[in-house]
Design a protein around this motif. Structure first.
Motif, PDB file in Angstrom:
ATOM      1  N   CYS A  96       0.831  -1.212   0.000  1.00 40.53           N
ATOM      2  CA  CYS A  96       0.000   0.000   0.000  1.00 40.53           C
ATOM      3  C   CYS A  96       0.861   1.256   0.000  1.00 40.53           C
ATOM      4  CB  CYS A  96      -0.926   0.007   1.208  1.00 40.53           C
ATOM      5  SG  CYS A  96      -2.290  -1.189   1.095  1.00 40.53           S
TER       6      CYS A  96
ATOM      7  N   ASP B 134      -4.227   6.145  -2.915  1.00 36.21           N
ATOM      8  CA  ASP B 134      -4.273   4.826  -2.294  1.00 36.21           C
ATOM      9  C   ASP B 134      -4.814   3.795  -3.277  1.00 36.21           C
ATOM     10  OD1 ASP B 134      -3.215   5.384   0.264  1.00 36.21           O
ATOM     11  OD2 ASP B 134      -5.130   6.287   0.877  1.00 36.21           O
ATOM     12  N   LYS B 135      -4.530   2.529  -2.993  1.00 38.70           N
ATOM     13  CA  LYS B 135      -4.987   1.441  -3.853  1.00 38.70           C
ATOM     14  C   LYS B 135      -6.519   1.439  -3.938  1.00 38.70           C
ATOM     15  CE  LYS B 135      -2.903  -2.537  -3.584  1.00 38.70           C
ATOM     16  NZ  LYS B 135      -2.346  -3.809  -3.039  1.00 38.70           N
TER      17      LYS B 135
ATOM     18  N   ILE C 285      -8.460  -0.097  -1.188  1.00 40.03           N
ATOM     19  CA  ILE C 285      -8.502   0.674   0.066  1.00 40.03           C
ATOM     20  C   ILE C 285      -9.540   1.786  -0.049  1.00 40.03           C
ATOM     21  CG2 ILE C 285      -7.190   2.172   1.600  1.00 40.03           C
ATOM     22  CD1 ILE C 285      -6.352  -0.765   1.751  1.00 40.03           C
TER      23      ILE C 285
END
Length: 819
Positions: free
Chosen positions: A798, A808-809, A812
């Protein structure tokens, strides 16, 4: 004739031209000329002022023999001499002359004493006009009452040396300097017939809050608001230094206040007779100028920015006191600031000087045999509620009307399943506040720095715009949201806003203040002072409850990926926790519906400082409206849908306190169940922070039995907290299971981070929390190595994704609670 108290030496009165001189001595020099007082009026007003000064000295020095009916002895003098003489004569001088105008024009007026240390100069006239004896029956208007009045001042079991809440007519204590002008302007919003006179100390004028507060004149609508008459009291010195404004030329000082948008009028000098005439003429001119400004706007219906008057009053510090003591200059110098004469019990010469000083005011000509002010002098004060010390506006709870409130339930979001939908938490609050405003258009205002739209409260502009009465440009019509009748008060000074709000609340109205979390620290000390005022006021029977100070803290630490480290500071909560449990409340609602429930409760409450922490960005929503109401009523509780310990002992208690922190704690429980399906987790959310304290320490606190029931007596507690982690330990240190309480929170680890990366840096992220559980649940410590490694790998992935993509991914960002 006007009598002048005894002087030990005569000052140098040379070079006293009004243009150029900065001397406070000599015959009065004033912008407004004239002698409006008849000889008889002058005699009586001077006598009344002498009585005020006599009382001021008596408060500082005496515990016996209040009228010096017998020779002064050392045992008549207090053992500890506390108080401040320096500003007192100038304050009572103005107060006395205002009484004349209140009677002449039937004015609705209150008085704010900026130099808080000048309380003797206010307490004297308050006692003389009878209000003090009316609220404190043992302080009667006779010799015995006068003795008690003197003794109680700055004396154990008595009253403080400022204009404390115990002072009738006071709404401004002045314990900390800089807020008198903003307080004064707050009092006149929506009070069209009120004139608030604020005496501003020249030491106080060196503070940043005071410097900005002068701009408050640009936020007055002459049709619906009253007026403030500021009087800058230049007595030349602070504790033992000259003041800046007293040492600049007349021309520069005049230009300063013209630049601020005022029409300044000067009254300077020390000769009592001419100074009485000068201040009488100047005050009357200013009052008439204010009424003329108001009449013009009110008759035409056109609100226009006006150049309101203000007065610069230059008098000697410690005016009419000893000119010299032990070879050192006192009157007109910093030595007059506090107690000009000391050492009474072993210095007969000083005792004699004190006696001569007090007798120079001729108390036998002021008080009758019983010790009461002579009727001809008593007659100078206004009657009833027109006395500034008895004006109900200065006891705002007497005038406070409960807000007409819409049903907050109608503004919530629908929750089909907890943790599966997102909403901007503060945006529905803005709609709710819009309708609170709509139903209370004369006694409710919204305050904030240039951030109400940023904080997603912009719906309020549908009902009332931002107040603006200065110049308009054509482009302002395109989204400027400006209006001369706006009730949203915005200026980029938290100090000024807080002062306005406090003045507004203390005079019986309601308000709501929102600001960025990192910069609410600007008003730390103002909140401190207001909390102290509320705490003392609760013990004063004649002070009625005022509306609570409601403060929304938003744009919070955990969503500062664009602003970075400078905007990351949740420490305001630590400041509030320092204050009395009787007046402070802190709420951290996790979603829209809990925020609405909390806000409704706070707006209905009285005599508190309510702090609400809620971020403005989109967040997961957890509770239906009915669930939110129950949860907020309890203040904290188990979320059954996020727990699996029903009917059994939990292995661990997971706690979320704050919106982002609750989401990360919930995500941690899911990660744990993926690795350890049989792990028993109890999930608790905390809305009311003071629930963590014992009920013996805070009215909202849980009993030890209830706390132990929720948090267990021996199981690990992983507490994910919005603020600095040690605050939770401070609140819960006496609890049975404190040794197993492990708190995560902000640890000053941040910069330009994605939300998850910031959480990782401070170990409040889902991966760190899950690892904390593995490390603290005994049965997982030997079997959790593989899970820990997997969690660490995910955390590293991450962080690397954030560095590469700047966000962020997706898994997430789009995480939802899986049911």
């Amino acid at each position: 004739m006007v009598s002048t108290p005894l002087k030990l030496s005569e000052p140098d009165l040379s070079n006293n031209s009004i243009h150029g001189s900065i001397s406070s001595y000599g015959i009065a020099r004033s912008t407004v000329t004239g002698t409006p007082l008849s000889a008889e009026e002058l005699r009586k007003i001077d006598a009344y002022w002498r009585a005020c000064n006599y009382l001021a000295i008596g408060m500082i020095y005496l515990r016996e023999n209040p009228l010096l009916r017998e020779p002064l002895k050392s045992e008549h003098v207090k053992n500890r001499l506390l108080g401040h003489w320096g500003s007192s004569p100038g304050m009572s001088f103005v107060y006395t002359h205002l009484n004349r105008l209140i009677k002449k024009y039937d004015l609705n007026t209150i008085f704010l004493a900026g130099p808080g240390h000048g309380a003797p100069g206010i307490l004297g006239p308050v006692y003389l006009e009878g209000t003090y004896s009316e609220v404190y029956h043992d302080i009667s208007e006779d010799e015995e009452g006068l003795k008690r009045f003197f003794k109680q001042f700055s004396f154990p079991g008595g009253i403080g040396s400022h204009c404390t809440p115990e002072t009738p007519g006071s709404i401004h204590e002045g314990g900390e300097l800089g807020y008198s002008v903003s307080h004064a302007y707050g009092t006149v919003f929506d009070n069209p017939d009120l004139i608030s006179v604020v005496m501003v100390g020249d030491g106080e004028s060196e503070t940043g809050p005071l410097a900005t507060a002068w701009h408050s004149n640009k936020f007055i609508n002459p049709i619906r608001d009253g007026a403030v008459l500021p009087i800058l009291h230049l007595n030349g010195y602070k504790i033992n230094n000259p003041t800046v404004l007293s040492r600049i030329s007349h021309e520069e000082l005049e230009s300063l206040f013209i630049g601020y948008g005022y029409q300044p009028y000067f009254v300077e000098g020390s000769d009592p007779e001419s100074m009485h005439q000068a201040i009488a003429a100047t005050l009357e001119h200013c009052i008439n100028e204010i009424r003329s400004i108001q009449q013009e706007s009110r008759s035409t219906g056109i609100p226009q920015r006006a150049k309101f008057p203000m007065i610069v009053l230059r008098t000697p510090k410690g005016w009419t006191g000893p000119a010299e003591v032990d070879g050192h200059k006192v009157e007109g110098f910093w030595r007059a600031h506090q107690v000009p004469l000391s050492g009474m019990h072993n210095n007969p010469e000083h005792l004699k000087m004190l006696s001569d000083w007090m007798l120079s005011y001729k108390p036998n000509e002021l008080f009758d045999e019983s010790g009461k002010l002579l009727p001809e002098l008593k007659e100078l004060a206004p009657k009833g509620d027109r006395r500034m010390s008895a004006n109900p506006i200065a006891n705002g709870g007497l005038l406070r009307r409960a807000l007409r409130m819409p049903d907050f339930r109608n503004y919530g979001v629908n929750i089909a399943k907890a943790g599966t939908t997102e909403a901007e938490n503060t945006k529905p609050l803005g709609v709710f506040l819009r309708d609170v405003m709509r139903q209370n258009m004369e006694n409710f205002r919204v305050f904030g720095p240039d951030e109400n739209t940023s904080n997603k409260l912009q719906a309020v502009y549908e009902v009332s715009k931002k107040f603006w009465i200065a110049e308009y440009l054509p482009e302002d019509a395109d989204g400027g949201e400006l209006a001369t009748d706006g009730r949203v008060m915005e200026i980029l000074s938290e100090h000024t806003l807080e002062g306005w709000l406090e003045g507004y609340l203390l005079t019986g109205r309601h308000g709501f203040f929102s600001t960025y979390e990192s910069f609410v620290h600007v008003i730390d000390s103002m909140i401190n002072q207001h909390c102290k005022w509320l705490e003392i006021s609760k013990d004063i029977p004649w002070r009625s409850p005022i509306a609570s100070l409601n403060l929304l803290i938003t744009s919070t630490v955990w969503r500062q990926d664009h602003n970075g480290f400078t905007h990351q500071d949740p420490g305001f909560l630590d400041v509030v926790v320092n204050k009395s449990a009787e007046v402070t409340r802190i709420y951290l609602p996790p979603d829209v519906n809990t925020l609405l429930s909390v806000a409704d409760h706070c707006l209905r409450s009285t005599d508190y400082v309510n702090v609400i922490v809620s971020d403005k960005q989109s967040h997961l929503q957890f509770l239906s409206m009915d669930e939110a109401i129950k949860h907020c009523t309890k203040g904290l509780g188990i979320w059954d849908w996020a727990s699996n310990d029903q009917g059994t002992e939990p292995d661990v208690v997971m706690v979320g306190c704050g919106d982002v922190l609750t989401q990360e704690a919930l995500a941690a429980t899911i990660l744990l169940w993926e690795h350890f399906p049989e792990l028993k987790i109890r999930f608790i959310n905390v809305v009311d922070l003071f629930k963590l304290q014992p009920d013996t320490e805070h009215p909202h606190g849980l009993s030890d039995r209830d706390f132990d029931s929720l948090f267990t007596t021996d199981k690990p507690i992983i507490f994910n907290f919005h603020g600095y982690p040690w605050l939770i330990h401070r609140l819960a240190y006496r609890r049975t299971n404190h040794k197993n309480l492990h708190v995560r929170g902000y640890k000053e680890k941040g910069n330009i981070n994605t939300p998850l990366e910031l959480a990782i840096n401070n170990q409040v992220d889902r991966f760190s929390l899950a690892i904390d559980v593995i490390d603290r649940v005994p049965k997982l410590q030997n079997i959790g190595a593989h899970a820990k490694q997997n969690l660490l790998d995910q955390q590293i992935e991450c962080r690397q994704y954030a560095y590469e993509h700047g966000i962020d991914k997706p898994e997430i960002v789009n995480w939802r609670y899986p049911h």
